[in-house]
Write a protein that holds these residues in place. Sequence first.
Motif, PDB file in Angstrom:
ATOM      1  N   LEU C  93     -19.800 -26.644  33.723  1.00  0.00           N
ATOM      2  CA  LEU C  93     -19.319 -27.464  32.612  1.00  0.00           C
ATOM      3  C   LEU C  93     -18.431 -26.720  31.611  1.00  0.00           C
ATOM      4  O   LEU C  93     -17.389 -27.247  31.196  1.00  0.00           O
ATOM      5  CB  LEU C  93     -20.525 -28.108  31.901  1.00  0.00           C
ATOM      6  CG  LEU C  93     -20.231 -29.218  30.904  1.00  0.00           C
ATOM      7  CD1 LEU C  93     -19.473 -30.351  31.566  1.00  0.00           C
ATOM      8  CD2 LEU C  93     -21.536 -29.755  30.325  1.00  0.00           C
ATOM      9  N   LEU C  97     -14.850 -28.032  29.905  1.00  0.00           N
ATOM     10  CA  LEU C  97     -14.738 -28.339  28.482  1.00  0.00           C
ATOM     11  C   LEU C  97     -13.611 -27.539  27.844  1.00  0.00           C
ATOM     12  O   LEU C  97     -12.829 -28.067  27.047  1.00  0.00           O
ATOM     13  CB  LEU C  97     -16.067 -28.052  27.778  1.00  0.00           C
ATOM     14  CG  LEU C  97     -17.200 -29.019  28.118  1.00  0.00           C
ATOM     15  CD1 LEU C  97     -18.478 -28.616  27.416  1.00  0.00           C
ATOM     16  CD2 LEU C  97     -16.817 -30.444  27.734  1.00  0.00           C
ATOM     17  N   VAL C 278     -24.308 -36.382  33.494  1.00  0.00           N
ATOM     18  CA  VAL C 278     -23.759 -35.581  32.394  1.00  0.00           C
ATOM     19  C   VAL C 278     -22.505 -36.243  31.831  1.00  0.00           C
ATOM     20  O   VAL C 278     -22.340 -36.389  30.621  1.00  0.00           O
ATOM     21  CB  VAL C 278     -23.452 -34.152  32.885  1.00  0.00           C
ATOM     22  CG1 VAL C 278     -22.557 -33.431  31.898  1.00  0.00           C
ATOM     23  CG2 VAL C 278     -24.735 -33.382  33.085  1.00  0.00           C
ATOM     24  N   VAL C 279     -21.632 -36.679  32.725  1.00  0.00           N
ATOM     25  CA  VAL C 279     -20.394 -37.330  32.281  1.00  0.00           C
ATOM     26  C   VAL C 279     -20.704 -38.640  31.570  1.00  0.00           C
ATOM     27  O   VAL C 279     -20.114 -38.956  30.533  1.00  0.00           O
ATOM     28  CB  VAL C 279     -19.456 -37.573  33.482  1.00  0.00           C
ATOM     29  CG1 VAL C 279     -18.316 -38.481  33.083  1.00  0.00           C
ATOM     30  CG2 VAL C 279     -18.916 -36.266  34.005  1.00  0.00           C
ATOM     31  N   GLY C 282     -22.037 -37.882  28.099  1.00  0.00           N
ATOM     32  CA  GLY C 282     -20.929 -37.436  27.261  1.00  0.00           C
ATOM     33  C   GLY C 282     -20.027 -38.591  26.880  1.00  0.00           C
ATOM     34  O   GLY C 282     -19.581 -38.725  25.733  1.00  0.00           O
ATOM     35  N   TYR C 283     -19.758 -39.432  27.865  1.00  0.00           N
ATOM     36  CA  TYR C 283     -18.878 -40.562  27.610  1.00  0.00           C
ATOM     37  C   TYR C 283     -19.472 -41.503  26.570  1.00  0.00           C
ATOM     38  O   TYR C 283     -18.778 -41.992  25.667  1.00  0.00           O
ATOM     39  CB  TYR C 283     -18.623 -41.303  28.923  1.00  0.00           C
ATOM     40  CG  TYR C 283     -17.603 -42.363  28.779  1.00  0.00           C
ATOM     41  CD1 TYR C 283     -17.986 -43.687  28.576  1.00  0.00           C
ATOM     42  CD2 TYR C 283     -16.248 -42.076  28.809  1.00  0.00           C
ATOM     43  CE1 TYR C 283     -17.050 -44.667  28.418  1.00  0.00           C
ATOM     44  CE2 TYR C 283     -15.305 -43.049  28.649  1.00  0.00           C
ATOM     45  CZ  TYR C 283     -15.707 -44.346  28.459  1.00  0.00           C
ATOM     46  OH  TYR C 283     -14.774 -45.325  28.290  1.00  0.00           O
ATOM     47  N   LEU C 285     -21.585 -40.816  24.192  1.00  0.00           N
ATOM     48  CA  LEU C 285     -21.552 -40.210  22.862  1.00  0.00           C
ATOM     49  C   LEU C 285     -20.143 -40.233  22.273  1.00  0.00           C
ATOM     50  O   LEU C 285     -19.952 -40.586  21.105  1.00  0.00           O
ATOM     51  CB  LEU C 285     -22.062 -38.769  22.945  1.00  0.00           C
ATOM     52  CG  LEU C 285     -23.565 -38.630  23.233  1.00  0.00           C
ATOM     53  CD1 LEU C 285     -23.934 -37.171  23.411  1.00  0.00           C
ATOM     54  CD2 LEU C 285     -24.387 -39.253  22.122  1.00  0.00           C
ATOM     55  N   PHE C 286     -19.163 -39.898  23.087  1.00  0.00           N
ATOM     56  CA  PHE C 286     -17.788 -39.916  22.590  1.00  0.00           C
ATOM     57  C   PHE C 286     -17.352 -41.316  22.196  1.00  0.00           C
ATOM     58  O   PHE C 286     -16.672 -41.527  21.207  1.00  0.00           O
ATOM     59  CB  PHE C 286     -16.848 -39.378  23.690  1.00  0.00           C
ATOM     60  CG  PHE C 286     -16.558 -37.924  23.524  1.00  0.00           C
ATOM     61  CD1 PHE C 286     -15.394 -37.494  22.932  1.00  0.00           C
ATOM     62  CD2 PHE C 286     -17.472 -36.981  23.942  1.00  0.00           C
ATOM     63  CE1 PHE C 286     -15.145 -36.144  22.771  1.00  0.00           C
ATOM     64  CE2 PHE C 286     -17.224 -35.640  23.791  1.00  0.00           C
ATOM     65  CZ  PHE C 286     -16.054 -35.214  23.198  1.00  0.00           C
TER      66      PHE C 286
END
Lengths: 301, 553, 305
Positions: C93, C97, C278-279, C282-283, C285-286
């Motif tokens: 990761l 990033l 994980v993606v 993350g997605y 949260l973004f």
Amino acid sequence: MSVGDLVVEPPRAGLPVRASRLGRAWARWSALPGSLRLGLAIYACALALALVGAVALADPNAQDLNQAFAKPFSSGHPLGADALGHDVLSWIAHSVVTSLTIGVAVVALSAVVGIVVGLVAGYAGGYVDASLMRLVDLQLAVPPLLLFIAASATVGHSMVALILLISVVSWVPYARVVRTQVLVERTRASISAARLAGVSRLRLLLVHLLPPAATLILVLGSLQLGFVLLWEAGLSFVGLGIAPPTPSLGFMIAQGRASLQEAWWVVVFPGTMLALLLLAANVVGDGLQELFGIDVEVVER
Amino acid sequence: MAYSSEADDLRPSEAAVERARRAATSAGLTRQAFLRRSAGSVLGVTSLAAFLTACGSAGTAGTGSAAVGSPPAHPTGTLRIALPGAVDSLDPTIAESVGDLAIITSIFESLVTFDAGYRALAPSLATRWHVSDDAREWVFTLRDGVRFHDGATFDASAVRKNFEYVLRPSDPYGFLFGTPVIDDSDPSVVRFTYKTPFPDLGHNLTLASGISSPKVLGSHPAKADKQVARQHVGTGPFRFVSERAGQSVTLAAFDGHWGEKPHIETLVFNVIPEESARVSALQAGDVDLVLQVAPLAARSLRSDPRLAVHESPSWSTACLMPVCDMKPFDDPRVRQAMAYAIDRKTIVEKLLLGTAALDDSMFPPGIQGYHVPATAYAHDPQKARQLLKDAGYGGTVPVRMSVRSDAVLASEISQALVAQLNAVGFATTSEVLDPAVFEADKSLPRPKYQLHWNEWGWVTGGPFHLTLGALAAQCHYRNPRYDALVARVVVTPDGRARERLIADAIDVWANDVAWITLWVPKRLDASIATLQHYQAPPNVFTKLGTSYISGSA
Amino acid sequence: MKRYIATRLGQGLLVVFGAITISFVLASMAGNPIDARYANISPAARAQLLHQYGYDKPLLERYVSYVGGVAHGDFGPSIGSPTGALTRVAEALPYTLILVFAAMATASLIALASATFGAIRRGSRIDAWVRNGFVALQGIPEFFAGLVLVLLFAVVLGWLPSFGATGPASYVLPVIALSLPLVATLTRLLRSQLLDVLGADFVVALRAKGLSERDIVLRHGLRNAGPPLITYLALQLGWLLGGTIIVEVVFGIPGIGSLVVSATRARDMAVVQAIVVVVAVGYVLFNLFADLAVRAVDPRVRSAT
């Protein structure tokens, strides 16, 4: 919503008066934004090439191993030949049709799906809106690569399968745009008045709420065409794109990339055509935005 | 080497035939298994820079032969090797891809290996071996004074533990070694005893049998999967230092090696999935050795004086394999038509740029038992068309062909084959499939694809695909005479009788056109010109123990 | 506000759960890692391996134990990663990033610079050239840009490394390749934002006071351009992650892009599903962050939802 450019030129200012039909048509054409004209011109040239190809050029799938990697400007191969002796020019000409067919089909299909979702989400609000938007998130959170590989293992590589697959990952922008549009429009007094007057929901959606978004959808569609072309080429790299005998730009680029330094023409020419089509898609989209005075990126949210 | 010479003709019992048949349908190895090239997926292309380099590197002639020099007194320097994909596994009983095997061959050794000319077996961890006349007993005398990288002693019990590990139920290649009883009562001798003759042990030992340290295997070797997956300790010229997952593997010279001490201090294997990026890296000086380059790249790399291309005939065959019990290839005339339709010479010359040899035999020269069959099929489209008509196919014959995506030039070769087949009346469509999908389809009783193009690696130096029946199984080829011959080959010790049986089997095979051998590809590696004593191996085990970089201090 | 965040997080959890389920379904359609790796091993060995990796259980049971495992960070046995799928993803990761944020930062800086320039000198020839140039750039696929850069800067010129993630120099080319398509749209977005501001009333007053165009744009315009920029970048994260796959494979960067490709090829579904989760997290949260930013900016959307 915001207006794209501060200074908006009225389209008809400064037009010379011409009497003839052709003259008037030319004047209207000249009044269109420059980028729009450029994009449409590129499309026109590509289609002309396709026409020439269908009529005058050799079968793109005709192999001649003795002509393998023929250099450009050699006899019979103005743009050279690939590893199997396929004529690059003929292949490109025939690929234009394939690419544009897939592009238009995907745009149409994904637009329909996206519009429906957007309309329903924007108008219904509440739970329905929330769950549809979560559906959007969900679709974006799953890696498309996984989807394509799993699907191709079961469905195969036909053009129809490809169109369906790419549409599945392309409908979101339309939904977003339409939804935002509906959210804004439905607060208008005219909508409430129409509802009170007994207009059916369906008619309300299709006749009153959708049309204001039409220009946005048109712009989006022309921009998305570029993404679809990119997707199709990208999929060829993973072996999931269109395969022979259907000619495609992505396929020739993908196959030619390993012999890049030795036979650059197999990659350069199809790649240039791809880049030109992408450019056309982008500038047409930009030009339409200029023409209608809107800016899609801001509206999308 | 003490092989028994003549052996009696053994009459195969029903049970033996049935066993052979079951073995044939259930076991096998593909070349892909060993030459897996995960040709990195999404790739890039370039126009401008390609154009620039094409103009820039206008052929400077000469193959630039650097002064050979002599190996340095102490291991020096770093050799950086480009791997075509992320490391799959460094377990010597599982590893398959060329890249993984290059690392494995540097860390681990087996009881026997091949001599410099790859003609015969040569001692490695075993100094001598004796096979009984009936090939049921093999006795290996082990080398003295060998130590593993972690200091453990190499002896018979270490060998036995390793074979307990290799023969565990979940090992995919345990079948290569049969079901022996291993006797390690004498620490410097290992005895393998089989119930039925097992003449191929010697050759099979060069494959999937790297000896790991007994400390790694522990007290329950059959359950040591996790330990072996994490710790890589062998007796080879290089020891494992570190791995950065998905990025690189680093090895260092092992100065306690029993044999010729390595001349290079550090080996770094770098993962570069994109094929043209590997070549670019070599040209940019970021790597020193690239395993397996494509024919066209090899041709242009040859013209670079700083680089060298190493070519060697490989022990692999490219085969066109029909499914023999399904339409249309259940009719032998249709199979013959297929054989006559292919113009192998043109494909080898124009597509492969001469980097393959034409051959009609089932396996390449250099493999034990090589025999050119009586029947051969030249390129004759007229005959092909006639045969199709005779078989009753008036119009076109629809055929679906599949190709593995990581085979060299898979897409181009399949298109050329399609065109040649279609020129005689077949209506072939071909699909390049992901390895998982390709293999899954082939194992179905009625596969979706009636024709496969594939490369097979005869990497043990012996006719093991023949004896194990993998190819026949994949082609659904059943001929009682052929099966009986193969069953006898399996249990006949090496020698003239065995070779006669193999020759007969090949003749039957060629007559039936069960599948056809298209060509024998060459192995092409590219490196810096200063890399000395490097040989592209015909099997997939790349040896770096004796190589050195000339001109390095 | 707190309730909004809580509901969005709850919905986000549903999304992640949905992503887990879909990827499980897709994974089971796509085959198992044993068949992908080994061709024609004996049925006994195959059965043993399938049992070892849990593929012989019925689908529903596998799904339930899989979901249960995910809650503990255990994605199941990974045939290619003995240390575990999640550990493997965590190793990969950081590279991705770095790549993604460096590309966003690069594209933002270039876009800000050119948009500012374009706003100050709007309507001029140079402005038009710059805008058109960027639009042309947008048409170049990353795979085009990727190898051009390698061939040009690594092979022909030898200035930069051609592969790997061995230090700052090796990130230069991949970041350029990844940020090129972003620059054009960002520029246009920022430019229109700036021009908006310049049309506002208070700016007329500022001009009357004698402030130069440059000062107005730099001090007031840029401040207003911030939020839409962030929103847009957050939206583009999904696209960027897709783009990094191409760039990572071409440049040999061991991030999650390369990992998802090699794991999918090998049908190592534990790793693929770990990446999906994980993606997805993350997605979510973004996206939440972007939504909050938009709500703060556009009152009409706030009242409508």
